[in-house]
Design an enzyme around this catalytic site. Structure first.
Site, short mmCIF file in Angstrom:
data_model
loop_
_atom_site.label_atom_id
_atom_site.label_comp_id
_atom_site.label_asym_id
_atom_site.label_seq_id
_atom_site.Cartn_x
_atom_site.Cartn_y
_atom_site.Cartn_z
N SER A 1 0.93 -1.25 -0.04
CA SER A 1 -0.05 -0.19 -0.21
C SER A 1 0.76 1.32 -0.09
O SER A 1 1.47 1.50 1.09
CB SER A 1 -0.86 -0.07 1.35
OG SER A 1 -1.81 1.06 1.23
N CYS A 2 1.13 1.72 -0.98
CA CYS A 2 2.12 2.63 -1.24
C CYS A 2 1.83 3.83 -2.03
O CYS A 2 0.80 4.38 -2.28
CB CYS A 2 3.23 2.02 -2.21
SG CYS A 2 3.19 0.20 -1.90
N GLY A 3 3.08 4.73 -2.53
CA GLY A 3 2.80 5.89 -3.35
C GLY A 3 3.56 5.62 -4.41
O GLY A 3 4.55 5.19 -4.60
N SER B 1 7.00 4.73 -3.40
CA SER B 1 7.61 4.58 -2.22
C SER B 1 6.38 3.45 -1.58
O SER B 1 5.39 3.65 -1.75
CB SER B 1 7.00 5.95 -1.41
OG SER B 1 7.29 6.11 -0.03
N ASN C 1 -0.03 0.76 -6.22
CA ASN C 1 -0.36 1.18 -4.86
C ASN C 1 -1.60 0.56 -4.66
O ASN C 1 -2.56 0.44 -5.46
CB ASN C 1 -0.60 2.55 -5.05
CG ASN C 1 -1.49 3.12 -3.62
OD1 ASN C 1 -1.22 2.50 -2.52
ND2 ASN C 1 -2.40 3.67 -3.69
#
Length: 379
Positions: free
Chosen positions: A28-30, A244, A266
């Site tokens: 679960s990201c950017g 990220s 993401n």
């Protein structure tokens, strides 16, 4: 068939137990990208992408040490002028013209003897695949300047930059297929070699004539400090994808950092286990005009110990290398909710309906950016 490898030995990751199952690894990201739509390369693209990445610090995770990140990385097009400079300086090698060689960053064991075994195996398969070895460059890294945390440091692999040419005049997509075969054969061989204690450290971030990836178990602010290449003014690209990582229901490691080879993700793919099962089933009946009797050397398509993002990228890569377009493959794997959309054009519904018989959706709350170094998109 490649056996499951024991990540616990290399990274301290647990085996399946209780409610934990490594097959449920999710992120679960950017994600983001910067591009010049006219294809004009510059170092400013890199600077802007790194700036965008730093603004996504809140989208990345870290451990109890705030300087050990879940992962951060950048994908760019192959910076030919920069690579030509550093290979002349560091290796005494003159690179072929752009498009006739490949480069990529490779994670290797920290044990010197095991590292040499991995490199010798790669060198041998390079020759067997009809390619030519141009050299290995010890990739400059600065863990102290980046102030990476203890957890990231103790699991950090040795990193080298591999350069591969062609000895048979092959270029373009045909060369990419040879490189794909090289990566698959050596990954399966080395990650299944019981005598290698650090076999899980062997990993190709990428190996391509088009793109290159710098990534690791880093925070967004550590990436360009850790990899000095990224701040060299001669490093230029016309696009850059950044990521990220925030590990949810998972454990971070250097190879699970993103971008993957074609995408950044993401969210979570909730159907990952079903998607995995379907791909394993297809391997028994798949055929390929491009790979012929070498197709089985690419199996398993989804490599062991992959997160949901890594599994998706493995399948996307398999489809692209077998001749599908990037756009078409992404629409097959992540179709829109087309069935009851009265405003969707009929030709588009026909596309989705036809391909639903070929590929089940990779469903979940997710956003993805994707590129092959030419096209760049998001879904």
């Amino acid at each position: 068939m490649v056996k499951n490898v024991n990540l616990k030995k290399a990274f301290g990751l647990p085996q399946k137990q209780g409610l934990y199952d490594p097959l449920q690894e999710k992120d679960s990201c950017g994600v983001g990208f910067v591009a010049n739509i006219k294809g004009k390369s510059s170092h400013k693209i890199i600077r802007d992408a790194l700036h965008a990445l730093r603004q996504m610090e809140h989208r990345g995770g870290c451990g109890c040490e705030d300087n050990t990140g879940d992962g951060a990385g950048i994908l760019t097009t192959l910076p030919h002028e920069f690579l030509a400079k550093v290979t002349r300086r560091d290796l005494g090698v003159t690179l072929p013209e752009k498009g006739h060689y490949a480069a990529g960053n490779v994670f290797l064991p920290t044990d010197e003897a095991e590292r040499e075994l991995c490199k010798n195996t790669v060198n041998q398969v390079i020759s067997e695949t009809g390619l030519s070895l141009l050299g290995w460059r010890a990739l400059p890294v600065d863990p102290e300047g980046a102030n990476i945390g203890h957890t990231a440091e103790v699991s950090r692999p040795h990193i080298e930059q591999l350069f591969v040419g062609t000895s048979n005049g092959v270029s373009g997509d045909a060369l990419e297929r040879q490189l794909y075969l090289l990566r698959k054969k050596t990954t399966h061989q080395l990650r299944n070699m019981d005598m290698l204690r650090q076999r899980e450290m062997f990993y190709y971030c990428s190996l391509s004539t088009k793109v290159i990836i710098y990534k690791g178990m880093l925070t967004t602010g550590q990436l360009d400090k850790f990899f000095p290449d990224l701040v060299d003014p001669d490093y230029s690209s016309h696009l850059a994808m950044v990521h990220s990582r925030f590990s949810t229901n998972t454990f971070p490691s250097w190879d699970r950092a993103q971008p993957m080879r074609f995408m950044s993700h993401n969210g979570e793919i909730n159907t990952r286990q079903g998607n995995y099962n379907w791909m394993m089933t297809r391997q028994g009946v798949a055929q390929s005009k491009l790979f012929g009797d070498k197709l089985e050397e690419l199996y398993p398509v989804i490599e062991p110990d992959m997160s949901d993002s890594g599994s998706f990228d493995n399948v996307l890569e398999f489809m692209l290398m077998n001749g599908r377009s990037l756009q078409g493959a992404m629409m097959m794997m992540i179709p829109e909710a087309w069935q009851n959309d009265d405003e969707m054009e009929q030709y588009k519904k026909d596309f989705y309906q036809y391909n639903s018989a070929l590929m089940e959706p990779w469903d979940g709350p997710a956003s993805m950016v994707f590129t092959d170094g030419h096209y760049l998109g998001a879904v």
